[in-house]
Enzyme design. Sequence first.
Site, short mmCIF file in Angstrom:
data_model
loop_
_atom_site.label_atom_id
_atom_site.label_comp_id
_atom_site.label_asym_id
_atom_site.label_seq_id
_atom_site.Cartn_x
_atom_site.Cartn_y
_atom_site.Cartn_z
NE ARG A 180 -3.24 2.71 2.53
CZ ARG A 180 -3.33 3.51 3.58
NH1 ARG A 180 -2.86 3.12 4.74
NH2 ARG A 180 -3.86 4.72 3.48
CG HIS A 223 -1.20 9.15 3.22
ND1 HIS A 223 -1.34 7.80 3.50
CD2 HIS A 223 -0.87 9.73 4.40
CE1 HIS A 223 -1.08 7.59 4.78
NE2 HIS A 223 -0.82 8.73 5.35
CD GLU A 267 -5.02 7.90 9.46
OE1 GLU A 267 -4.57 8.95 9.96
OE2 GLU A 267 -4.66 6.78 9.82
CG ASN A 304 -5.48 3.62 8.47
OD1 ASN A 304 -5.59 2.59 7.81
ND2 ASN A 304 -5.08 4.77 7.95
CE1 TYR A 332 -2.18 4.20 12.74
CE2 TYR A 332 -0.22 2.99 13.45
CZ TYR A 332 -0.97 3.61 12.45
OH TYR A 332 -0.52 3.61 11.16
CD GLU A 336 -1.91 4.23 8.07
OE1 GLU A 336 -1.70 4.71 9.19
OE2 GLU A 336 -2.08 4.94 7.06
#
Length: 465
Positions: A78, A122, A167, A295, A297, A369
């Site tokens: 990606r 991005h 995002e 994504n 985290y 991600e």
Amino acid sequence: MTDQERFPEGFLWGAATASFQIEGATTADGRGPSIWDTFADLPGTVLGGDTGEPADDHYNRYPEDIGLMRELNLGAYRFSIAWPRVLPQGSGAVNQAGIDFYDRLVDALLEAGLQPWATLYHWDLPQTLQESGGWTDRDTAEHFRDYSAVVAEALGDRVENWMTLNEPWCASFLGHYHGVHAPGHRDSVEALTAAHHLLLGHGLATQAIRATGHPSRVGMAHNQAVIRPHGASAADARAARRADGVRNRIFTDPVLKGVYPADVKADLAEVTDFSFIKDGDLETIHQPLDFLGVNYYTPEWVAGSAKGLDPATVSGEGSAWLGADPEEVHVSQGLPVTHMGWEIDPTGLFDVLQRLAGESGGIDLYVTENGCAFEDSVADDGGVHDPDRIDYYESHLRAALEAVRAGIPLRGYFAWSLLDNFEWAWGYSRRFGLIHVDYETQKRVVKDSGKWYAQLAQTSRFPNR
Ligand code: GCO
């Protein structure tokens, strides 16, 4: 090891990057300036005064990096396409050298047996568009459509998986409300207007990609926050609903349901009249998606106020999120953290996959991600020994496997990131890569976590440790 320890046949293993974070070559072959080139050049915006140069010099070293992707047994890569390489002025004349770079990259990936997964935006908006308002200007959504059409026409015969945006919350709120990302503004109405135009651009670009007639799948890489009330009080539950609305549902409801959430519009009634929403916009935004990129985290905990809480665990008082009451706050839980200070909690990955599976009507999900920054260095033996990163990946991938076994349509996983790279306002100080990069020499060293991931990608089973 039981088969319950194995990801399904055909599960896609990848790694992710982004143009501004790895390419370097910011003025090569006709590339125009982006808002991140401009922002990074401002004093105090990026730690250490770092810029998009040299990054990982991926623009020149992509053949070597593709060789490393093969060493990691990846099935997909990606990456993102730099709009200012393709349309240096944001619109108008195409820079053929820019297209040619991605043409070479895609051909080399296919030659190496890797699927190219391309993100169209991005965050590196051409600076010329920013000068006319950037994402606060509705025309930018149409320029994004036109740029996407150019790229999809050129690469759509070989790129079958497209993400329009990465995002949109970061691009709109970090860039226009919190001010810590390009263009560095701090204005609630700007942020909400930019968010809407990003979503409008997503819808228009989706239509443009499909209009090429190439057999493409289109999605978006969305960083849905896992927002949890800190305590059991009604005030904490209210804070969590409000934070979730403006951080998540203001994006996913238009894209997945074709509406803006009524509670969020009510919460923000004193901030904006939403007059930037024009007739037909929501129908345009609500294009059917072929997949959704997730994504993830870390989770976030919020409270209605800091009263009674340890001040050392509280942050954000006054403006914890756009539209927050002044007393609403974020509350850390004292969990182990990464070098970003993000608390490590794999249960959040299961939760976000479960929630989005329920909201996205059964379409394929991909973790586009997930990863972590830890302080890395090359040891005397020439290796990079990063057990903490392996722990993070294993714990989160076990949560992902739990989701698969629960019937959630998770079809693949992209580690963030293939290479250490430019971590936005943190510059090069934060290392997320499976591969260590010495920015002075551009030497790459596959970290122990990269070797671990290579074994996982080859067998779809967790390596013995
Ligand atoms: C993001 C971006 C990446 C970051 C990564 C670590 O999610 O913020 O997509 O560009 O580098 O997530 O913060």
